[in-house]
Design a protein around this motif. Sequence first.
Motif, mmCIF file in Angstrom:
data_model
loop_
_atom_site.group_PDB
_atom_site.id
_atom_site.type_symbol
_atom_site.label_atom_id
_atom_site.label_comp_id
_atom_site.label_asym_id
_atom_site.label_seq_id
_atom_site.Cartn_x
_atom_site.Cartn_y
_atom_site.Cartn_z
ATOM 1 N N ILE A 112 -2.529 0.293 -29.648
ATOM 2 C CA ILE A 112 -3.863 0.881 -29.481
ATOM 3 C C ILE A 112 -4.048 2.011 -30.485
ATOM 4 N N GLU A 113 -5.244 2.075 -31.047
ATOM 5 C CA GLU A 113 -5.593 3.150 -31.985
ATOM 6 C C GLU A 113 -7.000 3.628 -31.663
ATOM 7 N N GLN A 114 -7.237 4.950 -31.903
ATOM 8 C CA GLN A 114 -8.519 5.543 -31.552
ATOM 9 C C GLN A 114 -9.069 6.368 -32.704
ATOM 10 N N ALA A 115 -10.378 6.493 -32.726
ATOM 11 C CA ALA A 115 -11.076 7.372 -33.658
ATOM 12 C C ALA A 115 -12.291 7.942 -32.948
ATOM 13 N N SER A 116 -12.686 9.173 -33.286
ATOM 14 C CA SER A 116 -13.817 9.827 -32.624
ATOM 15 C C SER A 116 -14.812 10.342 -33.647
ATOM 16 N N HIS A 117 -16.030 10.532 -33.183
ATOM 17 C CA HIS A 117 -17.105 11.052 -34.029
ATOM 18 C C HIS A 117 -18.046 11.865 -33.166
ATOM 19 N N HIS A 118 -18.504 12.993 -33.712
ATOM 20 C CA HIS A 118 -19.460 13.829 -32.982
ATOM 21 C C HIS A 118 -20.857 13.563 -33.514
ATOM 22 N N LEU A 119 -21.729 13.155 -32.621
ATOM 23 C CA LEU A 119 -23.114 12.855 -32.970
ATOM 24 C C LEU A 119 -23.996 14.018 -32.515
ATOM 25 N N ARG A 120 -24.816 14.526 -33.453
ATOM 26 C CA ARG A 120 -25.738 15.615 -33.124
ATOM 27 C C ARG A 120 -27.164 15.109 -33.318
ATOM 28 N N VAL A 121 -27.943 15.172 -32.244
ATOM 29 C CA VAL A 121 -29.340 14.762 -32.282
ATOM 30 C C VAL A 121 -30.203 16.023 -32.251
ATOM 31 N N TYR A 122 -31.124 16.132 -33.216
ATOM 32 C CA TYR A 122 -31.982 17.299 -33.332
ATOM 33 C C TYR A 122 -33.399 16.952 -32.877
ATOM 34 N N GLU A 123 -34.046 17.924 -32.265
ATOM 35 C CA GLU A 123 -35.443 17.754 -31.891
ATOM 36 C C GLU A 123 -36.343 18.241 -33.014
ATOM 37 N N SER A 124 -37.523 17.677 -33.129
ATOM 38 C CA SER A 124 -38.503 18.144 -34.110
ATOM 39 C C SER A 124 -39.031 19.497 -33.640
ATOM 40 N N VAL A 125 -39.023 20.478 -34.528
ATOM 41 C CA VAL A 125 -39.393 21.835 -34.134
ATOM 42 C C VAL A 125 -40.902 21.942 -33.955
ATOM 43 N N ALA A 126 -41.301 22.690 -32.935
ATOM 44 C CA ALA A 126 -42.718 22.940 -32.675
ATOM 45 C C ALA A 126 -43.186 24.136 -33.498
ATOM 46 N N GLN A 127 -44.492 24.349 -33.524
ATOM 47 C CA GLN A 127 -45.039 25.458 -34.305
ATOM 48 C C GLN A 127 -44.664 26.784 -33.659
ATOM 49 N N PRO A 128 -44.099 27.712 -34.430
ATOM 50 C CA PRO A 128 -43.755 29.033 -33.883
ATOM 51 C C PRO A 128 -44.979 29.943 -33.881
ATOM 52 N N SER A 129 -44.795 31.144 -33.374
ATOM 53 C CA SER A 129 -45.863 32.148 -33.342
ATOM 54 C C SER A 129 -45.280 33.504 -33.736
ATOM 55 N N ILE A 130 -46.171 34.412 -34.196
ATOM 56 C CA ILE A 130 -45.746 35.743 -34.614
ATOM 57 C C ILE A 130 -46.353 36.784 -33.682
#
Length: 302
Positions: free
Chosen positions: A140-158
């Motif tokens: 048996i052999e194993q391999a791993s991977h980290h998946l990062r899912v990003y959200e689309s950024v909303a409009q900020p305010s000042i």
Amino acid sequence: MRRPRAQLVLCVTKGNNLPAVTEPRPEHSRASLLTFWNAPTTAWLFIASAPFEVAEGENVHLSVVYLPENLYSYGWYKGKTVEPNQLIAAYVIDTHVRTPGPAYSGRETISPSGDLHFQNVTLEDTGYYNLQVTYRNSQIEQASHHLRVYESVAQPSIQASSTTVTEKGSVVLTCHTNNTGTSFQWIFNNQRLQVTKRMKLSWFNHVLTIDPIRQEDAGEYQCEVSNPVSSNRSDPLKLTVKSDDNTLGILIGVLVGSLLVAALVCFLLLRKTGRASDQSDFREQQPPASTPGHGPSDSSIS
């Protein structure tokens, strides 16, 4: 693809001499003080993500690089460890049978080449994914991977401590966003802000302080938030800088003082000129003095 077999012959010597590496020799060679090392017969498993930066709602492909030979089956697991309750799907190569596991959501597809396909990924899909391959010899052999899912950024305010500031005062601008894992950038009059010595940014750049403020700081400010897959800007905020009242008062005072001095000088000059004119007129109106012995006689002879 099988990784080539390699052998390393290490020659051990006495004293302070370092071990020397010699040329590879056949497996059946034997010699005293020689140690043989054989590379594993399997290839290194490596998982690649396409795309590398994944946005929420996209499809993603986890592909296996250097897939070894002589495989019996493989399975994909969600999590840092391989546990039966974390199995997404398994695939048996000889029978081409795919078996979904407890972690299967209906959006994953496992291919005969060992790849895992996601459709319409969500933020909850972020995490570690493990591939476990089983060889025909039960290895048996194993391999791993980290998946990062990003959200689309909303409009900020000042938010500003004040939108109208007196010169030499200070102002604090704060950029607000509901997204996490974002970076901040300040925009001034549609150009990236050039930070001067009078400006200070917070640790994450979301707070901008200007102290002291000057006339050239007046204009429109925006903040831009971004992550690896998207960016967005706030609406412009107009900052007005008024002149310092003390400076204006000093200027007015100097101007009024100058006018008063000029008026006084004019008054003195006019007065002096008027006195000289009066004296001249008086001399012109005065009758001439009588000469002794030439004036008329007081008595007359009839």
